[in-house]
Each structure stands twice: as C-alpha cells, then as structure tokens.
Design a protein around this motif. Sequence first.
Motif, mmCIF file in Angstrom:
data_model
loop_
_atom_site.group_PDB
_atom_site.id
_atom_site.type_symbol
_atom_site.label_atom_id
_atom_site.label_comp_id
_atom_site.label_asym_id
_atom_site.label_seq_id
_atom_site.Cartn_x
_atom_site.Cartn_y
_atom_site.Cartn_z
ATOM 1 N N THR A 176 -26.469 -18.259 33.812
ATOM 2 C CA THR A 176 -26.717 -18.054 32.390
ATOM 3 C C THR A 176 -26.287 -16.647 32.007
ATOM 4 O O THR A 176 -26.749 -15.668 32.600
ATOM 5 C CB THR A 176 -28.203 -18.266 32.050
ATOM 6 N N LEU A 177 -25.400 -16.561 31.032
ATOM 7 C CA LEU A 177 -24.819 -15.289 30.605
ATOM 8 C C LEU A 177 -25.263 -14.949 29.193
ATOM 9 O O LEU A 177 -25.175 -15.790 28.293
ATOM 10 C CB LEU A 177 -23.289 -15.373 30.654
ATOM 11 N N PHE A 178 -25.735 -13.729 29.011
ATOM 12 C CA PHE A 178 -26.158 -13.269 27.687
ATOM 13 C C PHE A 178 -24.934 -12.718 26.968
ATOM 14 O O PHE A 178 -24.467 -11.612 27.250
ATOM 15 C CB PHE A 178 -27.227 -12.188 27.836
ATOM 16 N N ALA A 179 -24.414 -13.495 26.025
ATOM 17 C CA ALA A 179 -23.175 -13.128 25.347
ATOM 18 C C ALA A 179 -23.410 -12.433 24.017
ATOM 19 O O ALA A 179 -22.662 -11.525 23.634
ATOM 20 C CB ALA A 179 -22.316 -14.376 25.133
ATOM 21 N N PHE A 180 -24.456 -12.870 23.274
ATOM 22 C CA PHE A 180 -24.684 -12.324 21.936
ATOM 23 C C PHE A 180 -26.145 -12.552 21.578
ATOM 24 O O PHE A 180 -26.596 -13.697 21.500
ATOM 25 C CB PHE A 180 -23.765 -13.021 20.924
ATOM 26 N N SER A 181 -26.868 -11.460 21.384
ATOM 27 C CA SER A 181 -28.295 -11.587 21.098
ATOM 28 C C SER A 181 -28.540 -11.677 19.595
ATOM 29 O O SER A 181 -27.658 -11.392 18.779
ATOM 30 C CB SER A 181 -29.050 -10.377 21.671
ATOM 31 N N THR A 182 -29.761 -12.045 19.248
ATOM 32 C CA THR A 182 -30.127 -12.086 17.829
ATOM 33 C C THR A 182 -30.046 -10.689 17.217
ATOM 34 O O THR A 182 -29.839 -10.549 16.012
ATOM 35 C CB THR A 182 -31.551 -12.651 17.660
ATOM 36 N N ILE A 194 -24.325 -20.284 28.116
ATOM 37 C CA ILE A 194 -23.980 -19.099 27.350
ATOM 38 C C ILE A 194 -25.064 -18.881 26.294
ATOM 39 O O ILE A 194 -25.266 -19.725 25.417
ATOM 40 C CB ILE A 194 -22.606 -19.244 26.669
ATOM 41 N N ALA A 195 -25.765 -17.772 26.395
ATOM 42 C CA ALA A 195 -26.802 -17.440 25.415
ATOM 43 C C ALA A 195 -26.142 -16.681 24.266
ATOM 44 O O ALA A 195 -25.658 -15.563 24.451
ATOM 45 C CB ALA A 195 -27.900 -16.594 26.059
ATOM 46 N N ALA A 196 -26.104 -17.303 23.094
ATOM 47 C CA ALA A 196 -25.436 -16.714 21.936
ATOM 48 C C ALA A 196 -26.323 -16.879 20.708
ATOM 49 O O ALA A 196 -26.804 -17.986 20.447
ATOM 50 C CB ALA A 196 -24.070 -17.369 21.719
ATOM 51 N N ASN A 197 -26.508 -15.816 19.957
ATOM 52 C CA ASN A 197 -27.523 -15.755 18.910
ATOM 53 C C ASN A 197 -28.859 -16.202 19.501
ATOM 54 O O ASN A 197 -29.586 -17.015 18.934
ATOM 55 C CB ASN A 197 -27.161 -16.617 17.691
ATOM 56 N N TYR A 198 -29.131 -15.646 20.664
ATOM 57 C CA TYR A 198 -30.319 -16.025 21.437
ATOM 58 C C TYR A 198 -31.260 -14.831 21.550
ATOM 59 O O TYR A 198 -30.836 -13.682 21.657
ATOM 60 C CB TYR A 198 -29.921 -16.469 22.849
ATOM 61 N N GLY A 199 -32.542 -15.130 21.573
ATOM 62 C CA GLY A 199 -33.569 -14.144 21.870
ATOM 63 C C GLY A 199 -34.722 -14.834 22.573
ATOM 64 O O GLY A 199 -35.076 -15.973 22.232
ATOM 65 N N GLY A 200 -35.305 -14.191 23.555
ATOM 66 C CA GLY A 200 -36.412 -14.796 24.278
ATOM 67 C C GLY A 200 -37.608 -15.074 23.393
ATOM 68 O O GLY A 200 -38.283 -16.106 23.536
ATOM 69 N N ARG A 201 -37.896 -14.184 22.447
ATOM 70 C CA ARG A 201 -39.017 -14.413 21.533
ATOM 71 C C ARG A 201 -38.720 -15.584 20.596
ATOM 72 O O ARG A 201 -39.611 -16.380 20.281
ATOM 73 C CB ARG A 201 -39.300 -13.135 20.724
ATOM 74 N N TRP A 202 -37.464 -15.675 20.158
ATOM 75 C CA TRP A 202 -37.056 -16.834 19.339
ATOM 76 C C TRP A 202 -37.283 -18.118 20.119
ATOM 77 O O TRP A 202 -37.797 -19.113 19.572
ATOM 78 C CB TRP A 202 -35.575 -16.703 18.963
ATOM 79 N N HIS A 233 -43.523 -25.108 28.794
ATOM 80 C CA HIS A 233 -42.287 -24.894 29.545
ATOM 81 C C HIS A 233 -41.249 -25.967 29.215
ATOM 82 O O HIS A 233 -40.048 -25.674 29.145
ATOM 83 C CB HIS A 233 -42.574 -24.893 31.049
ATOM 84 N N GLU A 234 -41.711 -27.186 29.023
ATOM 85 C CA GLU A 234 -40.788 -28.285 28.725
ATOM 86 C C GLU A 234 -40.050 -28.084 27.407
ATOM 87 O O GLU A 234 -38.990 -28.685 27.188
ATOM 88 C CB GLU A 234 -41.553 -29.610 28.688
ATOM 89 N N GLN A 235 -40.565 -27.226 26.530
ATOM 90 C CA GLN A 235 -39.973 -27.045 25.205
ATOM 91 C C GLN A 235 -39.021 -25.855 25.125
ATOM 92 O O GLN A 235 -38.259 -25.746 24.165
ATOM 93 C CB GLN A 235 -41.085 -26.881 24.152
ATOM 94 N N VAL A 236 -39.053 -24.953 26.084
ATOM 95 C CA VAL A 236 -38.132 -23.819 26.028
ATOM 96 C C VAL A 236 -36.759 -24.254 26.526
ATOM 97 O O VAL A 236 -36.609 -25.287 27.183
ATOM 98 C CB VAL A 236 -38.644 -22.616 26.854
ATOM 99 N N THR A 237 -35.753 -23.474 26.206
ATOM 100 C CA THR A 237 -34.400 -23.836 26.620
ATOM 101 C C THR A 237 -34.274 -23.800 28.143
ATOM 102 O O THR A 237 -34.980 -23.057 28.825
ATOM 103 C CB THR A 237 -33.367 -22.874 26.005
ATOM 104 N N LEU A 238 -33.382 -24.623 28.650
ATOM 105 C CA LEU A 238 -33.053 -24.716 30.077
ATOM 106 C C LEU A 238 -34.219 -25.210 30.925
ATOM 107 O O LEU A 238 -34.270 -24.970 32.131
ATOM 108 C CB LEU A 238 -32.564 -23.362 30.623
#
Length: 245
Positions: free
Chosen positions: A56-62, A131-139, A168-173
Amino acid sequence: MPPKNRIPRHIAIVMDGNGRWARRQKRPRFWGHKRGVERVRSTVEGCIDLGVEALTLFAFSTENWRRPEEEVSFLMDLFMSSLKREVKRLHKNGIRLRVIGDKSGFSEKLQATIAEAEELTKDNSRLSLNIAANYGGRWDITEATRTLCHQVANGTLAPEQITEEILHEQVTLSDLPDPELFIRTGGEKRVSNFLLWQMAYCEFYFSDLFWPEFDRQALDLAVSSFEGRQRRFGRTGDQLLEEED
C-alpha cells in the motif's frame, strides 16, 4: 534476502522526498514526482520477488490539496497518465490494483480511469497493490463509523453489538492482512494520518533516502530490519520462545 517465513505479508509506504530530491538535483519538483513514479515500478517488482502479498502506497493525502494549485494539477495528471500507462503491465503480471480514499474528490475522468483499472485487475492475486489517494486515516475511521451508525439507525445493528472486529470490517483493506511493516522515506519520522487503524501493530522503519533513491537494496534492508524484530503482540519474549520450542 530474508527467509520467506519472515517476510512481511503487507508493506505500507509513505513515499516522501520527491520534491526535495529534485531540488538537490537542481530540477523542478515536478521532475522529482516523475522519478518517484518510476521507483514505484521497481518497488512493486521487489515486493513480488520477496513474496509480499500486499503493498500500500501513500500517493496523495487529504492534506495535500493544500499544496500549490499548479503542483496539485500536475499530480492529478501524472496519476491519470500513470494509471493508463501501467494498468496493462500490472494485469499481465497478475497484480490487483485498488485505489483507496475519497475518490469523489477527483474529476469524473480520473474516477472513470480508476474504475476501469480496478475492474481489469480485480481477479488478480499475485500482489495486491493499493494506492492511497485523497486518503486520510481519520477519514477512513470516520467513514467506517458512519456506516455503523446507519446500520444502528435502521435497526440492523444494535450499539452493544459493535465490536472491534465489526468496526475493522468497515475500514478500507479489511480483506487483507494488516500492514506488518511501515516504511517512510525522506528522513521524516511520522505517520501523517496514514492507515491509522490498520497499523496498530505495525513495525516502523524510517529511511533518510528520498523516495527516488529508495532502490531494491534499500527495500531489502527495510525487510531485513523487520526480520530481526520480535513481534510480541502483548506477550513476553519468554512466551514466544516457549511457543517456538
């Protein structure tokens, strides 16, 4: 190369330092981002060679929307062109591509390109490339919580039924093993709102190399560092030794 039984199943990377690396080369930041895309390809190949299941690569954060408009526009165009150029190669090599994050923030054209790439590669299983794009852990956690709130509101879930596993079942990945090794390049030592839920038990590795410099040897060093760590998950080292005996 580390032994296969000590390879992290899932590696998460913050690809930091493209712009700073470019400045050191007396080039514009855009050039650094282009070279960073090339490094993604070699990292994917390295993970496949090592037997890693997910990358998993962090490409673009929120937060990256705060960058200069010209740079954001360039990054979006680079994302689109890279997807179009690489998707057939990924599919040919058995790699499943997923983009995680709030895709509604992208143009309709980019959203369509992402959907096509995900559809083409959805049945591949050699490596899961996220690819994590427009991603944030809090989001991510907020979205998962909102989903459970809707289920409580419509009566399909009671509040007392909510457990760590259900959230956990609802978060991404959630269908993948949690990241076991987190790598950040560029000399910074922070998580930057990346996979906050998923990395609860992750091993951290920080490299002073800028992302365009992070080659196969650097990847092997990071994985070797992981191989030498004792992952106790709340137990004592003596307990783990007894289990190994």
